[in-house]
Design an enzyme around this catalytic site. Structure first.
Site, PDB file in Angstrom:
ATOM      1  CB  SER A 130      -0.947 -10.106   1.293  1.00 47.54           C
ATOM      2  OG  SER A 130      -2.319 -10.377   1.459  1.00 47.54           O
ATOM      3  CG  HIS A 170      -1.928  -1.049   1.294  1.00 47.38           C
ATOM      4  ND1 HIS A 170      -1.975  -1.978   2.314  1.00 47.38           N
ATOM      5  CD2 HIS A 170      -2.941  -1.366   0.458  1.00 47.38           C
ATOM      6  CE1 HIS A 170      -2.981  -2.799   2.109  1.00 47.38           C
ATOM      7  NE2 HIS A 170      -3.583  -2.458   0.993  1.00 47.38           N
TER       8      HIS A 170
END
Length: 280
Positions: free
Chosen positions: A190, A43
């Site tokens: 993840s 991210h």
């Protein structure tokens, strides 16, 4: 009313569509990074790309219920708002959008989203309704936020492929694909990794290495199908995991491929009840 988090620049936390509309009224060159929270290095790389490319950057945190085909999966999805806020504060983003479901699903669609038969492959085959939910929420968020650019990671390449394919052109948002970020053992970052025990995390890293080096071997193989089948059996027995798929597919149309060039090796497997995906 805006809820403000004090930092070197003022990050505005937008908890409703009214807040968002007021904040973005005269904003141009806006980059958007959609997330479900539990932020990680993947991210962060998307956000940094947006900060570099765009005048303003907005990040959303919204765990979208319609893309979960398993109620327990939805309820157990990892959450850590306190840590997420700290990360976003340090990155100095402009806006954080944290809507409620009623803000995102504030209207009924005239017709349901339906995947074409040829698109019901890979995760779409094993997670019924998942991508319909993803496509729906991405269209809604794009309509609400009206960004110029949307940043998505290649870690979920099928998601990237389908959002590009199905997202209406009328919103004129350019989708920017960003490379997968991995740790030193080739494991893709993840949010679901946080659900793994230390032992399971090591297994996931070993599998990532195996699949990474398998991709290199495929170019020298005369029988790719057999090599993939043999690798699945070996990893299943070695690590006691369950595969959904291990397939080589063309990147332009996601059709099964027998050539490594212009293809990716897609994998999805379960370590106990945790499902992980990747592509190389």
């Amino acid at each position: 009313m805006f809820y403000l988090l004090n930092c070197f620049i003022q990050m505005k936390i937008l908890l409703s569509n009214n807040d968002l509309n007021e904040a973005l009224y005269d904003v141009s060159n806006l980059g958007f990074v959609p997330t479900m929270g539990s932020l990680h290095n993947g991210h962060i790389s998307l956000i940094k790309k947006s900060l570099k490319d765009c005048k303003k950057t907005i990040v959303s945190i919204f765990i979208n219920p319609t893309q979960f085909n398993n109620k327990n999966d939805f309820e157990n999805y990892p959450k850590n708002n306190k840590k997420d806020l700290s990360i976003l504060k340090n990155l100095k983003i402009n806006f954080l959008y944290m809507p409620k479901a009623k803000d995102v699903y504030d209207y009924e669609r005239k017709s349901p989203i339906r995947l074409r038969k040829k698109d019901k492959i890979l995760c779409a085959k094993f997670r019924k309704g998942h991508f319909e939910g993803v496509i729906d929420v991405m269209e809604r968020l794009t309509k609400i936020i009206k960004p110029q650019k949307i940043y998505l990671g290649e870690k979920d390449f099928q998601q990237l492929f389908l959002v590009k394919k199905y997202n209406p052109k009328k919103y004129k948002a350019k989708i920017i694909s960003c490379r997968t970020i991995r740790n030193k053992n080739k494991l893709a970052f993840s949010s679901r990794n946080k659900l793994l025990s230390k032992k399971q995390l090591k297994i996931a890293e070993k599998i990532s290495k195996e699949v990474f080096f398998l991709k290199k071997k495929l170019s020298k193989s005369r029988n790719i199908k057999k090599l993939l089948s043999d690798k699945k059996k070996r990893l299943t027995n070695l690590f006691n995991i369950k595969f959904d798929y291990l397939e080589l597919r063309n990147t332009s149309n996601l059709k099964i491929s027998n050539k490594v060039k212009n293809s990716r090796l897609f994998v999805a497997y379960h370590i106990n009840k945790i499902r992980l995906i990747d592509n190389f």
